[in-house]
Design a protein around this motif. Structure first.
Motif, short mmCIF file in Angstrom:
data_model
loop_
_atom_site.label_atom_id
_atom_site.label_comp_id
_atom_site.label_asym_id
_atom_site.label_seq_id
_atom_site.Cartn_x
_atom_site.Cartn_y
_atom_site.Cartn_z
N TRP A 198 40.97 46.85 54.57
CA TRP A 198 40.06 47.98 54.60
C TRP A 198 40.47 49.06 53.61
O TRP A 198 41.59 49.53 53.60
N ASN A 199 39.57 49.38 52.70
CA ASN A 199 39.73 50.47 51.75
C ASN A 199 40.88 50.23 50.76
O ASN A 199 41.47 51.17 50.24
N VAL A 200 41.21 48.95 50.54
CA VAL A 200 42.27 48.59 49.59
C VAL A 200 41.69 47.66 48.54
O VAL A 200 41.02 46.67 48.88
N TYR A 201 41.95 47.97 47.27
CA TYR A 201 41.46 47.14 46.17
C TYR A 201 42.58 46.98 45.14
O TYR A 201 43.34 47.93 44.90
N PRO A 202 42.79 45.83 44.55
CA PRO A 202 41.99 44.62 44.75
C PRO A 202 42.44 43.84 45.98
O PRO A 202 43.49 44.13 46.55
N GLU A 203 41.69 42.85 46.33
CA GLU A 203 42.04 42.00 47.45
C GLU A 203 43.22 41.11 47.08
O GLU A 203 43.51 40.89 45.91
N SER A 204 43.94 40.62 48.08
CA SER A 204 45.12 39.80 47.83
C SER A 204 44.81 38.32 48.06
O SER A 204 43.96 37.96 48.87
N ASN A 205 45.50 37.49 47.30
CA ASN A 205 45.31 36.05 47.39
C ASN A 205 46.21 35.47 48.49
O ASN A 205 47.42 35.68 48.48
N LEU A 206 45.63 34.75 49.44
CA LEU A 206 46.42 34.08 50.47
C LEU A 206 46.75 32.65 50.08
O LEU A 206 47.88 32.20 50.23
N PHE A 207 45.75 31.94 49.56
CA PHE A 207 45.95 30.53 49.20
C PHE A 207 44.87 30.14 48.20
O PHE A 207 43.70 30.49 48.37
N SER A 208 45.27 29.42 47.17
CA SER A 208 44.28 28.97 46.20
C SER A 208 44.74 27.70 45.50
O SER A 208 45.94 27.47 45.32
N ILE A 209 43.78 26.87 45.16
CA ILE A 209 43.98 25.70 44.30
C ILE A 209 42.99 25.84 43.16
O ILE A 209 41.78 25.84 43.40
N ASP A 210 43.49 26.03 41.94
CA ASP A 210 42.58 26.27 40.84
C ASP A 210 42.05 24.96 40.28
O ASP A 210 42.35 23.86 40.77
N GLY A 211 41.23 25.08 39.24
CA GLY A 211 40.58 23.91 38.68
C GLY A 211 41.52 22.92 38.02
O GLY A 211 41.12 21.79 37.74
N ARG A 212 42.77 23.31 37.77
CA ARG A 212 43.76 22.40 37.19
C ARG A 212 44.69 21.82 38.24
O ARG A 212 45.61 21.09 37.91
N GLY A 213 44.47 22.17 39.51
CA GLY A 213 45.32 21.66 40.57
C GLY A 213 46.53 22.51 40.86
O GLY A 213 47.38 22.13 41.66
N LYS A 214 46.66 23.67 40.20
CA LYS A 214 47.78 24.56 40.45
C LYS A 214 47.57 25.30 41.77
O LYS A 214 46.51 25.87 42.00
N THR A 215 48.58 25.30 42.61
CA THR A 215 48.48 25.89 43.94
C THR A 215 49.28 27.18 44.02
O THR A 215 50.43 27.22 43.58
N ARG A 216 48.68 28.22 44.55
CA ARG A 216 49.35 29.50 44.76
C ARG A 216 49.26 29.87 46.24
O ARG A 216 48.19 29.77 46.84
N ILE A 217 50.39 30.30 46.80
CA ILE A 217 50.44 30.74 48.18
C ILE A 217 50.93 32.18 48.20
O ILE A 217 52.05 32.46 47.75
N ALA A 218 50.10 33.10 48.68
CA ALA A 218 50.45 34.53 48.75
C ALA A 218 50.94 35.05 47.39
O ALA A 218 51.86 35.84 47.31
N TYR A 219 50.30 34.59 46.33
CA TYR A 219 50.72 34.96 44.98
C TYR A 219 49.49 35.10 44.10
O TYR A 219 48.63 34.21 44.06
N ASP A 220 49.41 36.23 43.37
CA ASP A 220 48.25 36.51 42.53
C ASP A 220 48.53 36.33 41.04
O ASP A 220 47.60 36.28 40.25
N GLY A 221 49.81 36.27 40.65
CA GLY A 221 50.14 36.27 39.23
C GLY A 221 50.00 34.92 38.57
O GLY A 221 49.62 33.92 39.18
N SER A 222 50.35 34.88 37.29
CA SER A 222 50.35 33.63 36.54
C SER A 222 51.50 32.77 37.01
O SER A 222 52.61 33.24 37.26
N ASN A 223 51.24 31.47 37.15
CA ASN A 223 52.30 30.58 37.65
C ASN A 223 53.14 29.98 36.54
O ASN A 223 54.06 29.23 36.81
N GLY A 224 52.85 30.31 35.28
CA GLY A 224 53.69 29.84 34.18
C GLY A 224 53.73 28.34 34.02
O GLY A 224 54.65 27.81 33.41
#
Length: 208
Positions: free
Chosen positions: A70-96
């Protein structure tokens, strides 16, 4: 709905697929004929013409879960799998380039009192383990089922052995070769006494 998909109004609180009483916003029950509960296919797309050929575009994410506070921007990433198969957990930055990036500690649990953990203590990387009966940490080679390296809870190091007798800090089952390529005067320096049952001293012979 086709394929046994139901949007219920009673008995549940969400959308059910092969489930007439969903227990979540989306409740999927594995299909008996397919054997896959959820499948996501990413399809390349030809976008315009660049340099005489088509530019291929891929979806940015296959799956992404974000937290909106609430009232916080930007939103935070909890879990994602991008189009290349790279997985991020509680991380928004570049995975290198890493296949998995975790914004916090990573724990592997056998139960609540037995685990290994990879984390940062401040800016210091730290690998730790805990067992209910003070077991050693083993580095095991599954090709030959041997343990070439082990660490005891009180700091003893074993190479090809876990027989930590007496009060020594290093235990080696095999020979030790020390090569001095550094500018130090001695390859081995013992501050204190040493005991040997047998010792051979070989000198190098230079040929001119």
């Amino acid at each position: 709905m086709p394929n046994n998909q139901t949007f219920t109004t009673t008995g549940g609180n969400g959308m059910g697929i092969n489930q007439d009483k969903p227990e979540a916003a989306i409740h999927i029950v594995e299909s008996e004929d397919k054997g896959v509960a959820l499948r996501i296919d990413l399809v390349e797309e030809q976008v315009g013409i660049v340099g005489g050929g088509y530019f291929i575009s891929n979806p940015e994410y296959a799956l992404r879960i974000k937290r909106y506070n609430w009232n916080v921007y930007p939103e935070s990433n909890l879990f994602s799998i991008d189009g290349r198969g790279k997985t991020r957990i509680a991380y928004d930055g570049s995975n290198g380039g890493e296949a998995l990036s975790i914004g916090g500690s990573a724990g592997i649990f056998y139960n609540s009192t037995n685990k290994i953990n990879l984390s940062y203590s401040g800016t210091q990387p730290e690998f730790s383990w805990r067992t209910s009966s003070n077991k050693n940490l083993r580095f095991k080679n599954t090709n030959n089922n041997k343990v070439p390296l082990s660490l005891s809870p009180n700091g003893k190091v074993g190479i090809n052995t876990e027989d930590f007798f007496d009060e020594h800090d290093l235990y080696v089952n095999g020979s030790v070769y020390i090569k001095g390529d550094s500018p130090e005067t001695y390859s081995l320096y013992i501050e204190g006494s040493g005991v040997a049952e047998e010792m051979f001293i070989l000198t190098k012979v230079s040929h001119i």
